[in-house]
Scaffold this motif. Structure first.
Motif, short mmCIF file in Angstrom:
data_model
loop_
_atom_site.label_atom_id
_atom_site.label_comp_id
_atom_site.label_asym_id
_atom_site.label_seq_id
_atom_site.Cartn_x
_atom_site.Cartn_y
_atom_site.Cartn_z
N LEU A 252 0.83 -1.21 0.00
CA LEU A 252 0.00 0.00 0.00
C LEU A 252 0.86 1.25 0.00
O LEU A 252 0.60 2.22 -0.74
CB LEU A 252 -0.93 -0.02 1.21
CG LEU A 252 -2.15 -0.92 1.14
CD1 LEU A 252 -2.90 -0.92 2.47
CD2 LEU A 252 -3.09 -0.48 0.02
N LEU A 253 1.89 1.26 0.86
CA LEU A 253 2.76 2.44 0.92
C LEU A 253 3.54 2.62 -0.38
O LEU A 253 3.82 3.76 -0.80
CB LEU A 253 3.72 2.31 2.12
CG LEU A 253 3.07 2.38 3.50
CD1 LEU A 253 4.13 2.22 4.57
CD2 LEU A 253 2.33 3.70 3.69
N ALA A 254 3.91 1.50 -1.03
CA ALA A 254 4.63 1.62 -2.30
C ALA A 254 3.73 2.25 -3.36
O ALA A 254 4.19 3.11 -4.16
CB ALA A 254 5.12 0.24 -2.74
N GLU A 255 2.47 1.85 -3.43
CA GLU A 255 1.53 2.45 -4.38
C GLU A 255 1.35 3.94 -4.09
O GLU A 255 1.33 4.77 -5.01
CB GLU A 255 0.19 1.74 -4.30
CG GLU A 255 0.23 0.29 -4.79
CD GLU A 255 -1.10 -0.41 -4.64
OE1 GLU A 255 -2.06 0.28 -4.19
OE2 GLU A 255 -1.20 -1.61 -4.95
N THR A 260 2.63 9.85 -4.92
CA THR A 260 2.95 11.12 -4.26
C THR A 260 4.42 11.45 -4.27
O THR A 260 4.79 12.61 -4.04
CB THR A 260 2.47 11.06 -2.79
OG1 THR A 260 3.15 9.98 -2.13
CG2 THR A 260 0.96 10.86 -2.72
N ASN A 261 5.28 10.42 -4.48
CA ASN A 261 6.73 10.61 -4.46
C ASN A 261 7.19 11.25 -3.15
O ASN A 261 7.96 12.21 -3.13
CB ASN A 261 7.18 11.45 -5.67
CG ASN A 261 8.67 11.32 -5.92
OD1 ASN A 261 9.32 10.38 -5.43
ND2 ASN A 261 9.23 12.25 -6.68
N GLN A 267 11.23 6.06 3.41
CA GLN A 267 11.92 5.64 4.63
C GLN A 267 11.12 4.55 5.36
O GLN A 267 11.68 3.56 5.85
CB GLN A 267 12.16 6.83 5.55
CG GLN A 267 13.11 7.86 4.98
CD GLN A 267 13.29 9.05 5.90
OE1 GLN A 267 12.78 9.07 7.01
NE2 GLN A 267 14.02 10.07 5.42
N ALA A 268 9.80 4.75 5.42
CA ALA A 268 8.96 3.75 6.08
C ALA A 268 9.01 2.42 5.32
O ALA A 268 9.07 1.33 5.94
CB ALA A 268 7.53 4.25 6.18
N ILE A 269 9.01 2.50 3.96
CA ILE A 269 9.08 1.28 3.16
C ILE A 269 10.40 0.55 3.40
O ILE A 269 10.45 -0.68 3.47
CB ILE A 269 8.87 1.62 1.67
CG1 ILE A 269 7.43 2.08 1.42
CG2 ILE A 269 9.20 0.41 0.79
CD1 ILE A 269 7.21 2.66 0.04
N THR A 270 11.49 1.32 3.56
CA THR A 270 12.79 0.69 3.83
C THR A 270 12.76 -0.09 5.15
O THR A 270 13.26 -1.22 5.24
CB THR A 270 13.88 1.77 3.88
OG1 THR A 270 13.89 2.49 2.64
CG2 THR A 270 15.24 1.16 4.12
N ARG A 271 12.13 0.51 6.17
CA ARG A 271 12.04 -0.18 7.46
C ARG A 271 11.15 -1.42 7.36
O ARG A 271 11.43 -2.46 7.98
CB ARG A 271 11.50 0.78 8.53
CG ARG A 271 12.52 1.77 9.00
CD ARG A 271 13.66 1.06 9.72
NE ARG A 271 14.75 1.95 10.02
CZ ARG A 271 15.87 1.58 10.65
NH1 ARG A 271 16.02 0.31 11.01
NH2 ARG A 271 16.83 2.44 10.88
#
Length: 332
Positions: A252-255, A260-261, A267-271
């Motif tokens: 969801l965050l990747a979409e 929104t870029n 950063q959240a996706i990396t974690r």
């Protein structure tokens, strides 16, 4: 026979009881039944029999002979010899000496008996004291001390059992709370999915900027709910479901980040990627990554963390995860 009747009618109580077999009560009954006119009348008295009657006749005859002998014999008193009178003082002295020696001997015997009793009492008291002195420690070591130790161990075990029972009750309460929170997040996620579907349907017909922003908000709220539910699954040691929710949140965050870029989302996706790599082998490290991702999404900035890399330790989670319940009220 007349003499025997006279004996029966005149004999006193003591004289009758001297005959063997005649008791005191029987003699009183005979005296009460007087006078007897014949010998056979005494047989009517209760307790009398022919054997006792024969004995009474013999006793009456013996008494009669004794009275006759006393009347016939004349007793003459002779004067004591002269030598007896002379030796009487010496005999008295001998008797006195004998009596003194006998008293002295009896006193000595009494003293010996008292001494022996005293020695026996002392030995008895000493034996009792020695028994108490040596016996009480033995009894204490053999019986009392083990009983006290067992009682202390039982009390300690009871205390530990009570503490464990309290912990179990607390854990049961926590599990119930976690399950309630999981159900609340699941319900909220389902509502948000419905809202997102409806917004996407409206966006196909009307590409409105407000609807697009609302879609982003709903997607962010879904991601937060799923992340919160993943943290709850980790608290329940349900690592499989936690990994599924982390993966869904990451998607969801990747979409959203693609639309929104936003650097914060990256950063959240990396974690979240780090957490996915640590699950299910290192749940403690994964829980720390999820906590950091949560703080990034909630505060909008990355928290300051140590540069040291934590060592993965595969242990069960012991810290509770905060529950976030989102009730969307936005109507597109």
């Amino acid at each position: 026979m007349t003499d025997f009747l006279t004996f029966l009618n005149t004999a006193e109580l003591d004289t009758l009881t001297q005959t063997q077999g005649v008791t005191h009560s029987l003699a009183e009954s005979l005296i009460a039944a007087r006078p007897f006119n014949s010998t056979d009348e005494c047989l009517k008295v209760k307790g009398m029999g022919k054997t006792l009657l024969t004995r009474l006749q013999s006793a009456a005859g013996a008494q009669e002979n004794e009275s006759e002998n006393k009347a016939m014999i004349q007793v003459k008193e002779e004067a004591p010899p002269a030598y007896m009178e002379k030796s009487q003082p010496a005999q008295e002295n001998v008797n006195k000496e004998d009596s003194f020696l006998s008293r002295l001997g009896r006193a000595f015997l009494n003293f010996l008996r008292a001494l022996i009793r005293l020695v026996f009492i002392v030995l008895l008291i000493g034996g009792i004291g020695a028994g108490l002195y040596y016996g009480l420690p033995y009894i204490n070591r053999t019986f009392i001390a083990p009983v006290e130790q067992n009682a202390a161990q039982i009390y300690k075990l009871e205390t530990e059992i009570s503490a464990l029972q309290t912990q179990l009750n607390d854990m049961s309460i926590r599990v119930d709370a976690l399950e309630t929170s999981v159900e609340a997040h699941t319900l909220s996620i389902q509502k948000l999915e419905g809202m997102q579907t409806e917004i996407e349907t409206q966006l196909q017909t009307n590409n409105d900027k407000v609807l697009l922003e609302l879609k982003h908000e709903v997607r962010m709220t879904r991601a937060l709910d799923m992340l919160a539910r993943a943290r709850l699954y980790l608290a329940q040691s349900n690592f499989g479901l936690a990994k599924i929710d982390v993966q869904s949140t990451r998607d969801l965050l990747a979409e959203l980040q693609a639309e929104t870029n936003d650097e914060i989302l990256m950063q959240a996706i990396t974690r979240l990627d780090l957490a996915l790599g640590n699950l299910p082998d290192f749940p403690v490290v994964a829980s720390g990554d999820l906590e950091i991702a949560w703080q990034i999404l909630m505060s909008g900035e990355a928290p300051v963390i140590s540069t040291a890399t934590p060592t993965p330790i595969p242990t069960a989670l012991e810290s509770s995860t905060p529950t976030v319940t989102v009730e969307p009220t936005i109507t597109p």
